[in-house]
Design an enzyme around this catalytic site. Structure first.
Site, PDB file in Angstrom:
ATOM      1  N   GLU A  64      66.050  23.902 -48.571  1.00  0.00           N
ATOM      2  CA  GLU A  64      67.462  24.282 -48.442  1.00  0.00           C
ATOM      3  C   GLU A  64      68.467  23.395 -48.061  1.00  0.00           C
ATOM      4  OE1 GLU A  64      65.856  27.697 -46.111  1.00  0.00           O
ATOM      5  OE2 GLU A  64      66.541  26.557 -44.122  1.00  0.00           O
TER       6      GLU A  64
ATOM      7  N   CYS B 260      60.170  27.586 -34.411  1.00  0.00           N
ATOM      8  CA  CYS B 260      61.068  27.012 -35.377  1.00  0.00           C
ATOM      9  C   CYS B 260      60.662  27.790 -36.915  1.00  0.00           C
ATOM     10  CB  CYS B 260      61.049  25.575 -35.636  1.00  0.00           C
ATOM     11  SG  CYS B 260      61.780  25.041 -37.049  1.00  0.00           S
TER      12      CYS B 260
ATOM     13  N   GLY C  34      61.579  20.096 -41.713  1.00  0.00           N
ATOM     14  CA  GLY C  34      60.714  18.796 -41.815  1.00  0.00           C
ATOM     15  C   GLY C  34      61.161  18.103 -40.992  1.00  0.00           C
TER      16      GLY C  34
ATOM     17  N   CYS D  64      67.361  26.845 -39.549  1.00  0.00           N
ATOM     18  CA  CYS D  64      66.445  25.997 -40.246  1.00  0.00           C
ATOM     19  C   CYS D  64      65.406  26.970 -40.732  1.00  0.00           C
ATOM     20  CB  CYS D  64      65.882  25.040 -39.439  1.00  0.00           C
ATOM     21  SG  CYS D  64      67.068  23.770 -38.519  1.00  0.00           S
TER      22      CYS D  64
ATOM     23  N   CYS E  33      56.917  23.488 -34.016  1.00  0.00           N
ATOM     24  CA  CYS E  33      57.164  24.015 -32.930  1.00  0.00           C
ATOM     25  C   CYS E  33      57.446  25.552 -32.747  1.00  0.00           C
ATOM     26  CB  CYS E  33      58.875  23.492 -32.928  1.00  0.00           C
ATOM     27  SG  CYS E  33      58.937  21.560 -32.884  1.00  0.00           S
TER      28      CYS E  33
ATOM     29  N   LEU F 120      65.061  17.567 -27.659  1.00  0.00           N
ATOM     30  CA  LEU F 120      64.380  17.462 -26.426  1.00  0.00           C
ATOM     31  C   LEU F 120      63.742  18.965 -25.899  1.00  0.00           C
ATOM     32  CD1 LEU F 120      63.579  15.547 -24.116  1.00  0.00           C
ATOM     33  CD2 LEU F 120      65.838  16.231 -23.013  1.00  0.00           C
TER      34      LEU F 120
ATOM     35  N   CYS G  55      73.512  19.468 -44.157  1.00  0.00           N
ATOM     36  CA  CYS G  55      72.252  19.548 -43.479  1.00  0.00           C
ATOM     37  C   CYS G  55      71.076  19.521 -44.665  1.00  0.00           C
ATOM     38  CB  CYS G  55      72.055  20.897 -42.708  1.00  0.00           C
ATOM     39  SG  CYS G  55      70.364  20.807 -41.698  1.00  0.00           S
TER      40      CYS G  55
ATOM     41  N   CYS H 112      56.619  21.932 -42.245  1.00  0.00           N
ATOM     42  CA  CYS H 112      56.665  20.900 -41.265  1.00  0.00           C
ATOM     43  C   CYS H 112      55.352  20.915 -40.393  1.00  0.00           C
ATOM     44  CB  CYS H 112      57.765  21.056 -40.671  1.00  0.00           C
ATOM     45  SG  CYS H 112      57.911  19.886 -39.077  1.00  0.00           S
TER      46      CYS H 112
END
Ligand code: SAH
Ligand code: SF4
Length: 340
Positions: free
Chosen positions: A90, A117, A157, A331, A114, A213, A103, A110
C-alpha cells in the site's frame, strides 16, 4: 524483461553505454518516464529508432496493478497495489497545506514485529525492488493526477532492512531527471537498525531521518519493539548523535501515544530528559487502533497534556494531525484486511 524503473540514473548510463548507446540517453529515458509519464517506450520520440527498439525488446515500465483504493473524508487516498507475484503493498497519498505527500512501502511484511503494528503481523516475505518503490510514486501521481512533493518512507516494512534499494530509490526520486523531489522533502523512518543509521550518516544526504522511539526506557521499548533487545536505547541514541555530528541535520523522534502504556506526565519527563541537548524534535503520533491488538490510542486530553509537558520542558514537539482515520490508513491495515 527488466523493468526500466529498476535503474538509478548512473546505473542506466552505465548499462546503456555497455549496450552501445550514449550516456546522455539515460537522462532522456528518465525524463520520458518520470517527467512526461510515458509508459510506451515506442513513444519516446527523441530517442533513436534503434534505442527505442532495443529498449522495447528488453524492457517494460509498468509492474504494479491497482488492486483497490480508498478515499477518506479528508481526501487521504490509500492505494493498494498488486505486485507481479501477487503480493499486495500500500501507498498513502495525503494532502497538506505544504503539498502532497506519499507514504511508500519498502517490504512485503516486516520482520521487526512491533507489538502494536499491523505491518508486523506478517513476517517479511521479501524486499521490494527499486522499480516497485518507484512505481508507487509514479502510479500514485498518475492515478490521482497530481504532483507528489514529499515522500515519507514509512509504509509497511523496515526501510533500513532493505537499505541498498531504499538508497537507490532516494536517488531516483531526488534526481533532477527523475521526480526531482528535494532531499529535504524526503523522510526515512527506522525502528532503529543502528549499523544502518551509521551507514546513513556516512552517506551524508540531506534526507530527513526519523527514529521510531515510542518509549524512553528499555523495559517498555523492548516490550513494544523487539529490536530494542538488539539495539537498546543508549546504543540507538549514540548512533543518532553520530548521525547529527556527521550531517548537522536535526532528527525526528516518533513517539506513539498508547493509552495507559507510555502516555503519563512522568513518561513525558523521562522522554525530555533523554532527548535534552540532542538536535531533534518529537513527533507525537496518535495511535490508529488495530483490531488484532489490545492497544488503544491515548485520549485527546492526554495527548495534549503530554505535548504541553514536552514543550514546557524545552523539547520541540508536534502532535501529528490524524489523517485518513476512517479508511484504515494506519500502516499495513488495508493490506492486512485483504491478505488471505
Ligand atoms: N518500519 C519503520 C517505518 C514504517 S512504520 C519504522 O518503524 O519506523 C512508520 C511509523 O508508523 C512508525 O513510527 C510506526 O511505529 C508507526 N505505526 C505503526 N503502527 C501504527 C499505528 N497502528 N498507528 C499509528 N502509527 C503506527
Ligand atoms: Fe515494522 Fe515499523 Fe511496523 Fe515495527 S513499526 S513492525 S518496524 S513497519
Amino acid at each position: 524483461m527488466q523493468n526500466l524503473c529498476d535503474y538509478t540514473l548512473s546505473e542506466l548510463e552505465a548499462y546503456l553505454v555497455e549496450s552501445g548507446f550514449k550516456a546522455f540517453n539515460a537522462r532522456q529515458v528518465f525524463e520520458w518516464i518520470y517527467k512526461k509519464k510515458v509508459t510506451d517506450i515506442t513513444k519516446m520520440s527523441n530517442l533513436s529508432k534503434s534505442l527505442r527498439a532495443y529498449l522495447a525488446q528488453h524492457h517494460h515500465i509498468d509492474g504494479l496493478k491497482l488492486f483497490t483504493k480508498q478515499v477518506s473524508k479528508d481526501q487521504t487516498t490509500k492505494f493498494l497495489f498488486e505486485l507481479e507475484d501477487g503480493h499486495l503493498v500500500e501507498a498513502v497519498l495525503m494532502k497538506h497545506v505544504y503539498g502532497m505527500s506519499l507514504c511508500v512501502t519498502t517490504q512485503v511484511g516486516c520482520n521487526i514485529g512491533c507489538t502494536f503494528c499491523a505491518s508486523g503481523l506478517k513476517k517479511r516475505i521479501r524486499n521490494l525492488t527499486l522499480s516497485e518503490m518507484v512505481n508507487q510514486v509514479r502510479m500514485s501521481e498518475t492515478l490521482a493526477n497530481t504532483k507528489i512533493t514529499h515522500v515519507v518512507i514509512m509504509g509497511t516494512g523496515e526501510p533500513f532492512d532493505n537499505y541498498d534499494n531504499v538508497m537507490r530509490f532516494i536517488h531516483v526520486i531526488n534526481s533532477p531527471y527523475g521526480f526531482e523531489i528535494g532531499a529535504r522533502h524526503i523522510t526515512v523512518s527506522t525502528s532503529g537498525l543502528v549499523p544502518k543509521i551509521k551507514a546513513f550518516a556516512q552517506a551524508k544526504t540531506q534526507v530527513n531521518l526519523a527514529i521510531s522511539l515510542h518509549a524512553s526506557n528499555n523495559k517498555l521499548r523492548s516490550a513494544l519493539m523487539p529490536i530494542n533487545s538488539v539495539y537498546p536505547i543508549e546504543t540507538l541514541i549514540d548512533s543518532v548523535k553520530t548521525y547529527i555530528a556527521k550531517t548537522n541535520r536535526r532528527v525526528t523522534f516518533e513517539y506513539l501515544l498508547l493509552k495507559g502504556v507510555n502516555d503519563t506526565i512522568q513518561d513525558a519527563d523521562h522522554l525530555s530528559d533523554l532527548l535534552r541537548g540532542i538536535n531533534s524534535y518529537v513527533n507525537l503520533i496518535p495511535y490508529n487502533a488495530v483490531k488484532e491488538f489490545d492497544y488503544q490510542g491515548s485520549d485527546v486530553a492526554t495527548q495534549k497534556a503530554f505535548h504541553q509537558r514536552l514543550l514546557k520542558r524545552g523539547i520541540t514537539a508536534t502532535l501529528r494531525e490524524e489523517k485518513g482515520a476512517d479508511i484504515d490508513a494506519a500502516c499495513g491495515q488495508l493490506r492486512a484486511n485483504h491478505a488471505k
